[in-house]
Every structure is written in C-alpha cells, then in structure tokens.
Design a protein around this motif. Structure first.
Motif, PDB file in Angstrom:
ATOM      1  N   ASN A 170       0.827  -1.208   0.000  1.00 30.25           N
ATOM      2  CA  ASN A 170       0.000   0.000   0.000  1.00 30.25           C
ATOM      3  C   ASN A 170       0.864   1.263   0.000  1.00 30.25           C
ATOM      4  OD1 ASN A 170      -2.680  -0.873  -0.141  1.00 30.25           O
ATOM      5  ND2 ASN A 170      -2.762  -1.328   2.032  1.00 30.25           N
ATOM      6  N   LEU A 171       1.953   1.251   0.753  1.00 29.49           N
ATOM      7  CA  LEU A 171       2.846   2.405   0.785  1.00 29.49           C
ATOM      8  C   LEU A 171       3.409   2.689  -0.604  1.00 29.49           C
ATOM      9  CD1 LEU A 171       4.536   4.592   2.152  1.00 29.49           C
ATOM     10  CD2 LEU A 171       6.178   2.808   2.815  1.00 29.49           C
ATOM     11  N   ASN A 172       3.853   1.655  -1.305  1.00 28.70           N
ATOM     12  CA  ASN A 172       4.386   1.842  -2.653  1.00 28.70           C
ATOM     13  C   ASN A 172       3.342   2.427  -3.594  1.00 28.70           C
ATOM     14  OD1 ASN A 172       6.910   0.850  -1.945  1.00 28.70           O
ATOM     15  ND2 ASN A 172       6.406  -1.260  -2.493  1.00 28.70           N
ATOM     16  N   LEU A 173       2.102   1.967  -3.435  1.00 27.92           N
ATOM     17  CA  LEU A 173       1.029   2.493  -4.283  1.00 27.92           C
ATOM     18  C   LEU A 173       0.820   3.985  -4.020  1.00 27.92           C
ATOM     19  CD1 LEU A 173      -2.341   0.776  -5.032  1.00 27.92           C
ATOM     20  CD2 LEU A 173      -2.296   3.176  -4.374  1.00 27.92           C
ATOM     21  N   ILE A 174       0.808   4.357  -2.735  1.00 28.32           N
ATOM     22  CA  ILE A 174       0.586   5.764  -2.383  1.00 28.32           C
ATOM     23  C   ILE A 174       1.723   6.639  -2.902  1.00 28.32           C
ATOM     24  CG2 ILE A 174       0.453   7.374  -0.435  1.00 28.32           C
ATOM     25  CD1 ILE A 174      -0.989   5.111   1.121  1.00 28.32           C
ATOM     26  N   LEU A 175       2.960   6.179  -2.740  1.00 28.70           N
ATOM     27  CA  LEU A 175       4.114   6.982  -3.156  1.00 28.70           C
ATOM     28  C   LEU A 175       4.139   7.203  -4.669  1.00 28.70           C
ATOM     29  CD1 LEU A 175       6.899   5.481  -0.859  1.00 28.70           C
ATOM     30  CD2 LEU A 175       5.658   7.636  -0.564  1.00 28.70           C
ATOM     31  N   ILE A 289      -3.152   3.453   6.580  1.00 29.83           N
ATOM     32  CA  ILE A 289      -2.413   3.425   5.305  1.00 29.83           C
ATOM     33  C   ILE A 289      -3.280   2.809   4.206  1.00 29.83           C
ATOM     34  CG2 ILE A 289      -0.374   2.492   4.134  1.00 29.83           C
ATOM     35  CD1 ILE A 289       0.992   2.477   6.944  1.00 29.83           C
ATOM     36  N   HIS A 290      -3.949   1.720   4.538  1.00 26.51           N
ATOM     37  CA  HIS A 290      -4.803   1.018   3.582  1.00 26.51           C
ATOM     38  C   HIS A 290      -5.907   1.942   3.063  1.00 26.51           C
ATOM     39  CE1 HIS A 290      -6.880  -2.461   1.826  1.00 26.51           C
ATOM     40  NE2 HIS A 290      -7.988  -2.005   2.376  1.00 26.51           N
ATOM     41  N   PHE A 291      -6.485   2.741   3.958  1.00 24.60           N
ATOM     42  CA  PHE A 291      -7.580   3.624   3.580  1.00 24.60           C
ATOM     43  C   PHE A 291      -7.108   4.648   2.547  1.00 24.60           C
ATOM     44  CE2 PHE A 291     -10.647   7.119   4.377  1.00 24.60           C
ATOM     45  CZ  PHE A 291     -11.832   6.418   4.204  1.00 24.60           C
ATOM     46  N   SER A 292      -5.927   5.228   2.762  1.00 25.48           N
ATOM     47  CA  SER A 292      -5.405   6.202   1.792  1.00 25.48           C
ATOM     48  C   SER A 292      -5.058   5.545   0.463  1.00 25.48           C
ATOM     49  CB  SER A 292      -4.170   6.896   2.362  1.00 25.48           C
ATOM     50  OG  SER A 292      -4.538   7.800   3.386  1.00 25.48           O
ATOM     51  N   ALA A 293      -4.537   4.321   0.528  1.00 28.32           N
ATOM     52  CA  ALA A 293      -4.236   3.602  -0.713  1.00 28.32           C
ATOM     53  C   ALA A 293      -5.513   3.308  -1.486  1.00 28.32           C
ATOM     54  CB  ALA A 293      -3.494   2.307  -0.391  1.00 28.32           C
ATOM     55  N   TRP A 294      -6.562   2.938  -0.760  1.00 26.91           N
ATOM     56  CA  TRP A 294      -7.858   2.641  -1.381  1.00 26.91           C
ATOM     57  C   TRP A 294      -8.390   3.859  -2.130  1.00 26.91           C
ATOM     58  CZ3 TRP A 294     -13.019   3.730   1.080  1.00 26.91           C
ATOM     59  CH2 TRP A 294     -14.071   3.156   0.365  1.00 26.91           C
ATOM     60  N   ILE A 295      -8.390   5.011  -1.470  1.00 29.68           N
ATOM     61  CA  ILE A 295      -8.896   6.215  -2.127  1.00 29.68           C
ATOM     62  C   ILE A 295      -7.998   6.594  -3.310  1.00 29.68           C
ATOM     63  CG2 ILE A 295      -9.583   8.605  -1.820  1.00 29.68           C
ATOM     64  CD1 ILE A 295      -9.894   8.052   1.163  1.00 29.68           C
ATOM     65  N   SER A 296      -6.680   6.491  -3.115  1.00 31.46           N
ATOM     66  CA  SER A 296      -5.751   6.818  -4.201  1.00 31.46           C
ATOM     67  C   SER A 296      -6.033   5.979  -5.435  1.00 31.46           C
ATOM     68  CB  SER A 296      -4.306   6.577  -3.750  1.00 31.46           C
ATOM     69  OG  SER A 296      -3.921   7.451  -2.726  1.00 31.46           O
ATOM     70  N   HIS A 297      -6.299   4.708  -5.210  1.00 27.51           N
ATOM     71  CA  HIS A 297      -6.491   3.775  -6.319  1.00 27.51           C
ATOM     72  C   HIS A 297      -7.847   3.941  -6.989  1.00 27.51           C
ATOM     73  CE1 HIS A 297      -4.780   0.439  -8.470  1.00 27.51           C
ATOM     74  NE2 HIS A 297      -5.830  -0.321  -8.272  1.00 27.51           N
ATOM     75  N   ARG A 298      -8.804   4.584  -6.300  1.00 26.07           N
ATOM     76  CA  ARG A 298     -10.166   4.702  -6.815  1.00 26.07           C
ATOM     77  C   ARG A 298     -10.541   6.142  -7.170  1.00 26.07           C
ATOM     78  NH1 ARG A 298      -9.637  -0.074  -7.183  1.00 26.07           N
ATOM     79  NH2 ARG A 298     -10.579  -1.684  -5.857  1.00 26.07           N
ATOM     80  N   PHE A 299      -9.618   7.094  -7.020  1.00 28.37           N
ATOM     81  CA  PHE A 299     -10.030   8.494  -7.037  1.00 28.37           C
ATOM     82  C   PHE A 299     -10.481   8.980  -8.409  1.00 28.37           C
ATOM     83  CE2 PHE A 299      -9.420  13.106  -5.936  1.00 28.37           C
ATOM     84  CZ  PHE A 299     -10.334  13.101  -4.888  1.00 28.37           C
TER      85      PHE A 299
END
Length: 336
Positions: A170-175, A289-299
C-alpha cells in the motif's frame, strides 16, 4: 497467493451496469422480476435490491433478492469463491451470516459485460443502538464460533493481513500515486517505514486464519436482538484480533472494559492468543495506510471524488501524517 491488495488487473468502473443489465442478470438465472430495482449503499462494489415476482411468500424479504456486482479487476474468481466458501461454512454451522444463493451448484455468475456477480437473500436488520454487556457477550461468542470455523480451512487465494501486503504494498502504491503531494512524500515514506519496522517483532509467530477482516459496526446488524455479520468482501487470512479490536476501537478505559467483556465471552467458547492484543495499534496503522491507498487507487471514480472531496489536499496529508506519527508512540508502548 497474490501480494496485491487491489488485484492483478487495472480496476474499471461500472459504466456498463444499467438497471436493465441488473434485471437481465437475475432473469438470466431463471428469476421473474417485477421490474423494480434500487441501488444500495456501497463504495467498492455495486449492490442492488431487486423485487422478485413470486406467489405465497412467507415473509416480505422473500420478495426481494440482493445482487452484488464485484468491481472488475479487484478480485479474481478464485478469490471471490474463497469469500463464498467461508460464508457457506459459517451458515452450515448455524453461525449468523448471509451466504449467497447457489444455482446449479454455482454461486458466482458473469454477466454479458464480464462482471462477476452473486445473489444473496434479503435479510432485515438494524444497527445496534448501544453496545451493552449482553450484546458484547453475544458478539464475543459469535466471533469465537466464526473463528473456530475459519481455522478449519484455508482461503488459498485471499490476502494475508500482514506488514508486506497491507503495509509495504500500500505504501508503494501511495508513493507512486499522482495524488500524493510532493511536499509530504518523503515524510510519509519515513513515518510509514518506521511504523513497519517497529511493528515487525509483534507479528512474529502470529497465527493467520480466515477472518471477517472488516468487522466495524456498519457490518454488524441485529435481528431479533441477535447480531449477525454482513459484507465479507474484505475477508482475509489474518490474526483473530483484527475482528475484535474493530468492535471496540477506542483506547480509553471504557473501551478497554468493553473489549474485555467481549473477550471474556469469546474465551468461554475458544482459546485466544493474548499476544495478539499487542497488534492492535499496528493493525490500526495498517488500516490508516490502507484507507489512503484505497482512495488513491479509486479516485478517478467520480463517486470517490464526491465522498472524499478533501483527498489529495494539504489538509488531508497533514492529518494523515499527524495520525501516523501518533501511532508510532502507541506501537512503541505495545513493545514494552
């Protein structure tokens, strides 16, 4: 087992899913509908209530079916089957959950646009007004029975709720996300890596098994005073405490007392590894962290932009960093 929380394919939107397509999907399986269909609240998937044209129904709920269309690209068919198999195991053991209908031995179907979907019976229920000792006791015994059933089999295609999958991935996805502001990127990476490093010893020799995975109050309903669980979409292989702390997520003495009441009932039915309680703050951090990754991936989905209008702003990432830094202190306390 896949290491990605978000599936092996790029997820798509539900642009092809019109009311007519919803009705076609259930009528293709032999149901006769009245034509009435309504959408139910769901961010990740699409869920509909469809009225069925039947005679001599014993209850009002029998006149309706719930259709769940899985977000394309998120779960593979095997991963969805793991969810369904867990639900079948639970209901076969008289544990309060809602399993999908089987038609000709199958519970996963595919519509003409390639969307996987399942059909569930409608079951009424309401949210708990207050988590008193009686309800906490019922919930503790329900989770004990659920976990006893969960440990009997594996979910071979589901994810491990661990530091690698829910942390590093998830961290890699967010970065890499265009929604991570450059002003915060280095700080965010440093804080998350510190959390993951601190947490690593706590996960040593912890047992992983089938769990609900997302056992917050919104996924617990009451029927005739008894709790039952809904929405197993995020079921995973994880520590039992994940399903326990989310029912009593607070840190104050009152919340801790409620958690102990639940645990006392739980341990009257089965064993519990007390070491898992030290995982709570690490699991809370992973959820942030998971929540931010989820929104990032769906935004790019307009529904997410409407629900999370402050996402990707300075205000959002400032609060995110504040919450994660706070978690570092709590995790350090867990190590003592």
């Amino acid at each position: 087992m896949t290491s990605s929380v978000w599936g092996g394919d790029k997820t798509e939107f539900f642009t092809t899913l019109t009311p007519d397509k919803v009705l076609d999907a259930i009528e293709d399986l032999g149901f006769k509908t009245t034509g009435r269909v309504s959408i139910l609240a769901s961010m990740e998937n699409r869920v509909y209530e469809v009225e069925i044209d039947i005679d001599n129904a014993n209850t009002v709920s029998e006149n309706f079916k719930i259709l769940k269309f899985y977000r394309p690209g998120r779960w593979s068919k095997d991963q969805i089957q793991d969810e369904h198999d867990f639900l079948f195991d639970l209901t076969e053991n008289d544990i309060q959950a809602i399993a999908p209908d089987k038609i000709n031995g199958q519970s996963i179907f595919e519509n003409t646009n390639g969307l996987y979907y399942a059909i569930f019976p409608k079951q009424g229920g309401r949210a708990a007004d207050e988590w008193n000792d009686e309800l906490l006791g019922q919930m503790g015994r329900l989770l004990a029975r659920l976990h006893n059933t969960g440990q009997v089999k594996k979910a071979p295609h589901r994810l491990n709720l661990d530091l690698e999958t829910f942390g590093n991935a998830n961290l890699n996805l967010i970065l890499k996300s265009p929604h991570m502001l450059l002003d915060y990127k280095q700080q965010y990476e440093t804080v998350c890596e510190q959390i993951l490093t601190l947490s690593a010893p706590l996960f040593t020799n912890i047992n992983y098994q089938r769990i609900h995975g997302d056992c917050h109050h919104g996924n617990i309903l009451l029927k005739e005073g008894r709790p039952f669980l809904i929405d197993f979409d995020d079921m995973s292989m994880g520590p039992r405490v994940q399903d326990i702390w989310m029912i009593n997520p607070g840190r104050d003495e009152y919340a801790k007392g409620q958690r102990q009441t639940l645990l006392n009932a739980y341990m009257s039915m089965t064993d519990f590894d007390i070491r898992e309680l030290k995982l709570i703050e690490s699991l809370r951090a992973l959820r942030i962290i998971h929540f931010s990754a989820w929104i990032s991936h769906r935004f790019d989905d307009e529904a997410f932009k409407r629900v999370f209008p402050n996402f990707a702003t300075h205000q959002y990432w400032e609060k995110e960093l504040f919450d994660l830094r706070e978690q570092i202190g709590y995790i350090q306390d867990s190590l003592n």
